[in-house]
Enzyme design. Structure first.
Site, PDB file in Angstrom:
ATOM      1  N   SER A   1       2.806   4.440 -11.594  1.00  0.00           N
ATOM      2  CA  SER A   1       3.576   5.590 -11.140  1.00  0.00           C
ATOM      3  C   SER A   1       4.498   6.085 -12.264  1.00  0.00           C
ATOM      4  O   SER A   1       4.028   6.441 -13.337  1.00  0.00           O
ATOM      5  CB  SER A   1       4.352   5.229  -9.864  1.00  0.00           C
ATOM      6  OG  SER A   1       4.866   6.362  -9.234  1.00  0.00           O
TER       7      SER A   1
ATOM      8  N   ASP B   1      -3.747  10.020  -2.804  1.00  0.00           N
ATOM      9  CA  ASP B   1      -2.357   9.871  -3.251  1.00  0.00           C
ATOM     10  C   ASP B   1      -1.641  11.210  -3.113  1.00  0.00           C
ATOM     11  O   ASP B   1      -1.963  12.169  -3.804  1.00  0.00           O
ATOM     12  CB  ASP B   1      -2.344   9.410  -4.711  1.00  0.00           C
ATOM     13  CG  ASP B   1      -0.949   9.042  -5.212  1.00  0.00           C
ATOM     14  OD1 ASP B   1       0.038   9.395  -4.553  1.00  0.00           O
ATOM     15  OD2 ASP B   1      -0.873   8.402  -6.271  1.00  0.00           O
TER      16      ASP B   1
ATOM     17  N   HIS C   1      -1.059   5.817  -2.751  1.00  0.00           N
ATOM     18  CA  HIS C   1      -0.388   5.767  -4.044  1.00  0.00           C
ATOM     19  C   HIS C   1      -0.424   4.398  -4.721  1.00  0.00           C
ATOM     20  O   HIS C   1      -0.709   4.290  -5.911  1.00  0.00           O
ATOM     21  CB  HIS C   1       1.059   6.234  -3.896  1.00  0.00           C
ATOM     22  CG  HIS C   1       1.821   6.252  -5.186  1.00  0.00           C
ATOM     23  ND1 HIS C   1       1.359   6.909  -6.311  1.00  0.00           N
ATOM     24  CD2 HIS C   1       3.015   5.675  -5.543  1.00  0.00           C
ATOM     25  CE1 HIS C   1       2.231   6.758  -7.295  1.00  0.00           C
ATOM     26  NE2 HIS C   1       3.230   6.014  -6.863  1.00  0.00           N
TER      27      HIS C   1
END
Length: 264
Positions: free
Chosen positions: A104, A210, A240
Site C-alpha cells: 500500500s 481493491d 486491498h
C-alpha cells in the site's frame, strides 16, 4: 519477533525483527498508511520458512515509533530511516541479498527507496502499491477533512481481518491529516518523475476488487517507473490486503516463488 529502536530522522523508530538461524537472504517489510509492522507476523513466518531473516520499521508517526500520529511531512526522511534499517540488517548479515516488500503506502515508500538505492536491492515486491496518483489526496483541498471511519470490509473478504484491524490500538482510526495528504501527493509526483527501476526485478501483486487503492492509478504509476523485469499478478475478487485475503496462502506462494527464482 523482537522490537528494538534506532534513532530516526525525527525521533526513535521501532524496528521489528524475525530472525532465523543461517539465513540465506534478507527480507525488509514496509507497511502501509495508519498501520504497523505488528500486523505482519504471518508474512514474516512464511519468509522465515523460505530462508529469510526479516526486518522492518514502524514508520514515523506509526505503531511504536515516535512522532505525531500519521503525520509525515517529508517521505524522503522516511526513506532515510528505511535505509538505516537496511544497513542494520546488512551489518548483522553481511553479504546476503536484500529483497524489499512494500504494501500500500509502503509500496510507495519502497518504490522511492528503489529509485534512490537501486544497488542495495536484489528485487522489489509491491502489494497494492499507492503509485501514480491516489484519490485520497484530493481530500487535502477540502475546507474540512471528513472524519469517516474506514470501511474495514474493503481490506479483505475475511471478516476477521477487518475486526482485528478495528480493535487494534496501534492502528490509526482517525481522519487523514492535511499535511500528510499533501506530502503523499508530492512524493507520488517525485516518483513519477524519478526515473525507472532499470533491471531491478519487480513483482507487482494487486487485488482486482481493491477499492482503497484501485488498480488503474497504480498501473499508471507502475508504467512510469517499471524497468526491464516486471512480473504482474492480479487476483480476481481480492480486496486491498492480499497478504490477509482468503487466498493469502496462494499470494504468499507466488511471492516466495518469485523470490526463489531471483535468488537462484
Amino acid at each position: 519477533m523482537t522490537v528494538s529502536t534506532i534513532e530516526g530522522s525525527h525521533g526513535t523508530v521501532a524496528v521489528h525483527d524475525w530472525p532465523v538461524a543461517d539465513p540465506s537472504w534478507i527480507a525488509i517489510l514496509v507497511h502501509g498508511y495508519g498501520e504497523h509492522l505488528g500486523r505482519y507476523p504471518h508474512v514474516a513466518a512464511r519468509l522465515n520458512a523460505a530462508g529469510a531473516t526479516v526486518s522492518g520499521p514502524d514508520h514515523e508517526g506509526h505503531g511504536q515509533s515516535a512522532g505525531e500520529r500519521v503525520l509525515i511531512e517529508d517521505f524522503e526522511t522516511v526513506v532515510d530511516d528505511l535505509d538505516a534499517v537496511v544497513s542494520r540488517a546488512v551489518t548483522a548479515n553481511p553479504d546476503l541479498p536484500v529483497i524489499m516488500i512494500g504494501h500500500s503506502l509502503g509500496g510507495m515508500i519502497a518504490s522511492r527507496y528503489a529509485q534512490r538505492h537501486h544497488d542495495r536491492l536484489l528485487a522489489l515486491v509491491l502489494s497494492g502499491p499507492v503509485l501514480g496518483s491516489w484519490q485520497a489526496t484530493a481530500l487535502a483541498d477540502l475546507d474540512e477533512i471528513p472524519d469517516d471511519p474506514l470501511d474495514t470490509s474493503t481490506l479483505s473478504r475475511d471478516d476477521a481481518v477487518g475486526a482485528a484491524y478495528a480493535a487494534d490500538p496501534l492502528v490509526w482510526h482517525g481522519p487523514f491529516k492535511r499535511p500528510m495528504l499533501r506530502s503523499i501527493a508530492r512524493t507520488l509526483e517525485t516518483i513519477n518523475h524519478g526515473g525507472d527501476l532499470g533491471d531491478l526485478p519487480t513483482l507487482w501483486v494487486h487485488g482486482e476488487a481493491d477499492t482503497l487503492v484501485p488498480i488503474g492509478p497504480s498501473r499508471a504509476g507502475i508504467e512510469r517507473i517499471r524497468g526491464t523485469d516486471l512480473t504482474e499478478i492480479i487476483y480476481p475478487e481480492a480486496r486491498h490486503e492480499v497478504f490477509n485475503e482468503t487466498n493469502q496462502d496462494a499470494v504468499l506462494d507466488d511471492v516466495i516463488d518469485f523470490i526463489r527464482v531471483k535468488l537462484a
